[in-house]
Design a protein around this motif. Structure first.
Motif, short mmCIF file in Angstrom:
data_model
loop_
_atom_site.label_atom_id
_atom_site.label_comp_id
_atom_site.label_asym_id
_atom_site.label_seq_id
_atom_site.Cartn_x
_atom_site.Cartn_y
_atom_site.Cartn_z
N ASN A 197 -9.03 0.16 -2.83
CA ASN A 197 -8.40 1.45 -3.14
C ASN A 197 -9.37 2.62 -3.31
OD1 ASN A 197 -5.62 0.53 -3.30
ND2 ASN A 197 -6.29 -0.59 -5.10
N GLY A 248 0.78 -1.22 0.00
CA GLY A 248 0.00 0.00 0.00
C GLY A 248 0.81 1.27 0.00
N ARG A 264 -5.86 3.95 0.52
CA ARG A 264 -6.45 2.64 0.76
C ARG A 264 -7.75 2.78 1.55
NH1 ARG A 264 -4.69 -1.69 -1.89
NH2 ARG A 264 -4.27 -3.06 -0.16
#
Length: 74
Positions: free
Chosen positions: A41, A3, A8
């Motif tokens: 996402n 990430g 996120r």
């Protein structure tokens, strides 16, 4: 690092924290790459009821106490 540099969602952050890949989630749920990618996402994306059940079933293999409201505002 998972990430890194990405926005996120709560689901994406949960996976990252535990070192779980999106590929693992795809395999366990049978959902496609785009769906998993969007749900990890895109904070504007919400799953359908059917998709949510598939994701929760897979995630509960790791943590049986997980609830849907930890990931999505429903």
């Amino acid at each position: 690092m998972f990430g890194l540099g990405k926005q996120r969602t709560k689901l994406g952050k949960w996976l990252d924290k535990r070192g779980i890949t999106q590929a693992w989630l795809m395999e366990k749920t049978g959902l496609n790459k785009n769906t998993i990618g969007d749900l990890t996402n895109d904070k504007e994306r919400s799953p359908t009821q059917k998709t949510m059940k598939k994701i929760l079933k897979a995630i509960r293999e790791i943590d049986p106490s997980v609830k849907s409201d930890e990931f999505w505002d429903m």
